[in-house]
Design an enzyme around this catalytic site. Structure first.
Site, mmCIF file in Angstrom:
data_model
loop_
_atom_site.group_PDB
_atom_site.id
_atom_site.type_symbol
_atom_site.label_atom_id
_atom_site.label_comp_id
_atom_site.label_asym_id
_atom_site.label_seq_id
_atom_site.Cartn_x
_atom_site.Cartn_y
_atom_site.Cartn_z
ATOM 1 N N GLY A 8 10.670 -71.447 30.638
ATOM 2 C CA GLY A 8 9.573 -70.682 31.219
ATOM 3 C C GLY A 8 9.860 -70.330 32.668
ATOM 4 O O GLY A 8 9.025 -69.745 33.340
ATOM 5 N N GLY A 11 13.828 -67.641 37.033
ATOM 6 C CA GLY A 11 15.164 -67.698 37.654
ATOM 7 C C GLY A 11 16.212 -68.168 36.655
ATOM 8 O O GLY A 11 17.290 -67.595 36.534
ATOM 9 N N GLU A 43 6.145 -80.301 27.788
ATOM 10 C CA GLU A 43 6.230 -81.256 28.896
ATOM 11 C C GLU A 43 7.659 -81.773 29.001
ATOM 12 O O GLU A 43 8.444 -81.615 28.067
ATOM 13 C CB GLU A 43 5.302 -82.455 28.608
ATOM 14 C CG GLU A 43 3.836 -82.097 28.509
ATOM 15 C CD GLU A 43 3.294 -81.593 29.836
ATOM 16 O OE1 GLU A 43 3.465 -82.304 30.826
ATOM 17 O OE2 GLU A 43 2.718 -80.488 29.861
ATOM 18 N N ASP A 72 17.869 -78.653 30.994
ATOM 19 C CA ASP A 72 17.082 -79.403 31.964
ATOM 20 C C ASP A 72 18.023 -79.629 33.136
ATOM 21 O O ASP A 72 19.176 -80.022 32.944
ATOM 22 C CB ASP A 72 16.580 -80.725 31.389
ATOM 23 C CG ASP A 72 15.443 -81.284 32.235
ATOM 24 O OD1 ASP A 72 14.419 -80.585 32.386
ATOM 25 O OD2 ASP A 72 15.575 -82.397 32.770
ATOM 26 N N GLY A 154 14.724 -71.572 43.504
ATOM 27 C CA GLY A 154 14.569 -73.014 43.699
ATOM 28 C C GLY A 154 15.252 -73.532 44.963
ATOM 29 O O GLY A 154 15.028 -73.030 46.069
ATOM 30 N N LYS A 177 27.595 -67.411 42.167
ATOM 31 C CA LYS A 177 26.803 -68.600 41.827
ATOM 32 C C LYS A 177 27.030 -68.955 40.350
ATOM 33 O O LYS A 177 27.273 -70.105 40.008
ATOM 34 C CB LYS A 177 25.297 -68.396 42.083
ATOM 35 C CG LYS A 177 24.503 -69.617 41.615
ATOM 36 C CD LYS A 177 22.999 -69.545 41.625
ATOM 37 C CE LYS A 177 22.439 -70.793 40.918
ATOM 38 N NZ LYS A 177 21.001 -70.816 40.748
ATOM 39 N N HIS A 182 26.209 -75.444 38.148
ATOM 40 C CA HIS A 182 25.981 -76.441 37.095
ATOM 41 C C HIS A 182 25.615 -75.753 35.774
ATOM 42 O O HIS A 182 26.133 -76.080 34.722
ATOM 43 C CB HIS A 182 24.870 -77.402 37.540
ATOM 44 C CG HIS A 182 23.641 -76.718 38.062
ATOM 45 N ND1 HIS A 182 23.678 -75.670 38.953
ATOM 46 C CD2 HIS A 182 22.311 -76.904 37.785
ATOM 47 C CE1 HIS A 182 22.452 -75.257 39.199
ATOM 48 N NE2 HIS A 182 21.605 -75.991 38.506
#
Ligand code: IMP
Length: 204
Positions: A8, A11, A43, A72, A154, A177, A182
């Site tokens: 969601g 970026g 969540e 994540d 971020g 980038k 990562h």
């Protein structure tokens, strides 16, 4: 074939689209977002990046009936014992507040003690959630003493990758980038699997 990008975060979604665009074979396959299929992001209840990535991918796949790819990710700061880490999104309410809070925590630390890395766990789930493929990527660097640059999202304006040395991620062209980030590294490791999936429609 449709592949669901289970995030969601706008970026992240843009970076997924840029990083995976080359795999799509001129319109034969389609990337769709959670918004496109009307599913909310779940969540993030777990203590590790890999567990949260798996939960996000499975949740989106089972709800949509599509193969789903999630990540994540977060920033792990040595002086904060790896924090905010898996809680990077929850460190404060907005990107700006998160950056200010991090700068404040490190305000008395010299450059030599501002080591940090970004970490990304990526997970690809089959539509029934039974098959799960995982990769990870990281980029090492330091936290700048002030935010610099307009690119990325971020914590990017605070993060100076070691292999670049002076500029923050937000001061680099987006392709640069993506090459060293990562997320770029985790998805590069996932791309042989994604190519197989897109060619054959399944993964064993
Ligand atoms: P989550 O993976 O949804 O828990 O969110 C990760 C959080 O970590 C984001 O909201 C950002 O604050 C931060 N983050 C993750 N990847 C990046 C990145 O590539 N650049 C800047 N911040 C990032």
């Amino acid at each position: 074939m449709k592949l669901l990008i289970a995030t969601g975060n706008s970026g992240k979604l843009r970076e997924f689209q840029e990083l995976l665009g080359g795999l799509l074979e001129g319109g034969k396959h389609e990337l769709v977002s959670l918004k496109d299929v009307g599913i909310d992001a779940p969540e993030e209840p777990h203590e590790t990046f890999h567990e949260n990535a798996a939960e996000k991918a499975r949740h989106a796949a089972q709800k949509s009936g599509l193969w789903a790819l999630a990540d994540d990710s977060g920033i792990c700061v040595d002086a904060l014992n790896g924090g905010p880490g898996v809680r990077s999104a929850r460190f404060a309410d907005t990107d700006e507040a998160r950056r200010q809070k991090l700068l404040q925590h490190l305000s008395s630390f010299p450059m030599s003690r501002r080591g940090a890395h970004f970490f990304c766990a990526a997970a690809l789930s089959s539509p029934d959630g039974q098959k799960l493929f995982r990769t990870e990527g990281r980029v090492d660097g330091r936290i700048a003493t002030a935010a610099r640059g307009d690119g990325g999202f971020g914590y990017d304006p605070l993060f100076i990758p070691a292999e670049i040395g002076t500029k923050t991620l937000a001061e680099l062209p987006q392709e640069e980038k993506n090459r060293l980030s990562h997320r770029g590294r985790a998805l590069a490791r996932m791309s042989p699997l994604l190519m197989k999936l897109l060619h054959e429609g399944k993964l064993d």
